[in-house]
Scaffold this active site. Sequence first.
Site, PDB file in Angstrom:
ATOM      1  N   SER A 192       1.395  -0.900  -0.512  1.00  0.00           N
ATOM      2  CA  SER A 192      -0.419  -0.011   0.309  1.00  0.00           C
ATOM      3  C   SER A 192       1.109   1.376   0.115  1.00  0.00           C
ATOM      4  O   SER A 192       1.971   1.193   0.107  1.00  0.00           O
ATOM      5  CB  SER A 192      -0.826  -0.203   1.165  1.00  0.00           C
ATOM      6  OG  SER A 192       0.038  -0.002   2.408  1.00  0.00           O
ATOM      7  N   LYS A 193       0.257   2.443   0.196  1.00  0.00           N
ATOM      8  CA  LYS A 193       0.951   3.789   0.345  1.00  0.00           C
ATOM      9  C   LYS A 193       2.003   3.721   0.979  1.00  0.00           C
ATOM     10  O   LYS A 193       2.874   4.193   0.696  1.00  0.00           O
ATOM     11  CB  LYS A 193      -0.034   5.188   0.041  1.00  0.00           C
ATOM     12  CG  LYS A 193      -0.702   5.036  -1.523  1.00  0.00           C
ATOM     13  CD  LYS A 193      -0.753   6.678  -1.451  1.00  0.00           C
ATOM     14  CE  LYS A 193      -1.480   6.476  -2.776  1.00  0.00           C
ATOM     15  NZ  LYS A 193      -2.746   7.345  -3.530  1.00  0.00           N
TER      16      LYS A 193
END
Length: 505
Positions: free
Chosen positions: A255-256
């Site tokens: 994820s980010k």
Amino acid sequence: MSVRVRYAPSPTGSPHVGNIRDALFKHLFAAHHHGTHLLRIEDTDRTRFVEGAIEDIFESLHWLGIQWQEGPDKGGAYGPYIQSERQAEGIYDRYIEQLLEAGHAYKAFDTSEELAEMREYQQINKQPIGYFGGVWRDASPEEVAQAEAEGRPFVVRLKIPRDQTIAIEDAIRGRIEWDSNTVDDPVLLKADRMPTYHFAAMVDDHLMEITHIIRGEEWISSAPKHAVLFDAFGWTRPVFVHCPVIKGKDGSKLSKRHGDTRCLDFRAAGILPEALRNFIALIGWSPGGDREILNEAELIEAFDLGGLQPSSGVFDLDKLTWMNGHYLRACTAENLTERLKVFLAHPETARYWEPRDPEKLAALHLLKEGIEKDEAYARQAIELERERVTSLADFGEATAFFFQDEPPFDEKAVEKWLRVDHAGDLIRFLQANLNGAESVSVEACEAMLRGYQEEKGFEKLGPVVHPTRVALTGKTVGPGLFELMSVLGPDRMRARLSRALERTT
Ligand code: GLU
């Protein structure tokens, strides 16, 4: 039967590495089998449509060299390849009618309040959450007709058979089974008459004669619904291939938090497409043995479903950095400069670096100007630095001293090397030797420094090399000194030496 696979993105955002890895697998798989890879845009959920997403999908695929033979841009015998256009042609309506008539689907008129109540009841009573029939699954034709006559909005749901085992054969994981009582009745057609993903994708996979549904692991839980749908129509199911999810090094889903995940951000960060392609191909797939560097042809040659792993793949940024360095060194000098020109001119490069590292961006501007002013000189500087960088974005800072009229001095380096007793003498010696010269070869630079070493009786070359490097570049680190001297040339060296002379005392 020839292999037919599809990349079917929903335009809900810019593709991230997970989406693009699946697209790459499909391209490689189709190419390996001399089959067809098609691109289908799944845009039936208008509420999740993101402006610019379709452009980013094309851009990401083109940049990475992922090919497809049929699609919205290419046409093909199975078009249209955009689901909203297929919907407008009435394709999905026809198949909904067929399912309704055969009793495999039903109209459900529940209001959103009723659905919320049902969910709450299931939660309180610790029952499986989902729509398992309500009042409409077995409603009489009269009840349905009555509700329709009242103009009540409805959705069409698939009637999952109860008290059965639903099984699929997954190419990576083998047989996967579900108790059909745990599989809820999915919506096929929404109240706005738009088909859902479940319905549109499977109808299209059949109509487009897809042989293998290759997609992310997150779709496994939908697979029983899709299998039932194929069976309800009496269609042959394609082979299901659920690719392992990509995780960060810490074991959690990528994820980010782990840094960049958007495919085009890697381009802006200075990653070469062949490096990213090679790198993501190896996340969850292995060519066997310990081969890691594979070009496009080698990937196609080696790619088959047997190499796909059931366990999650790890996104290891260090490995990508290493691979990118490898591919940077593999470029020809001309090609590298051309790529840098494109990279530096791209507005997204500035957009990416501005908030992250303005100094890096300033150095990239300097390089851009340097190339515009004197490309031959810039190319030599780039060539000298390529061994020392791992991304296109590193070239700015690495080559900065070539383009700065007065490269800033690292004060520690000045203290250490320009304050030694012989520094002034050495600089004057170099000035005298360069006097009148228009160019100077690598060999001549070496001879010059060795000449001074001998003259002064230094045992090693270090006391000559270090002050010279600091005088010319302001730093203690950089590419080979003789090479960089030759590239700088006598004029620049003379200017820098006089400036350094002032710092020797
Ligand atoms: N439209 C779906 C997505 O973007 C495709 C899933 C599939 O490949 O079946 O996730």
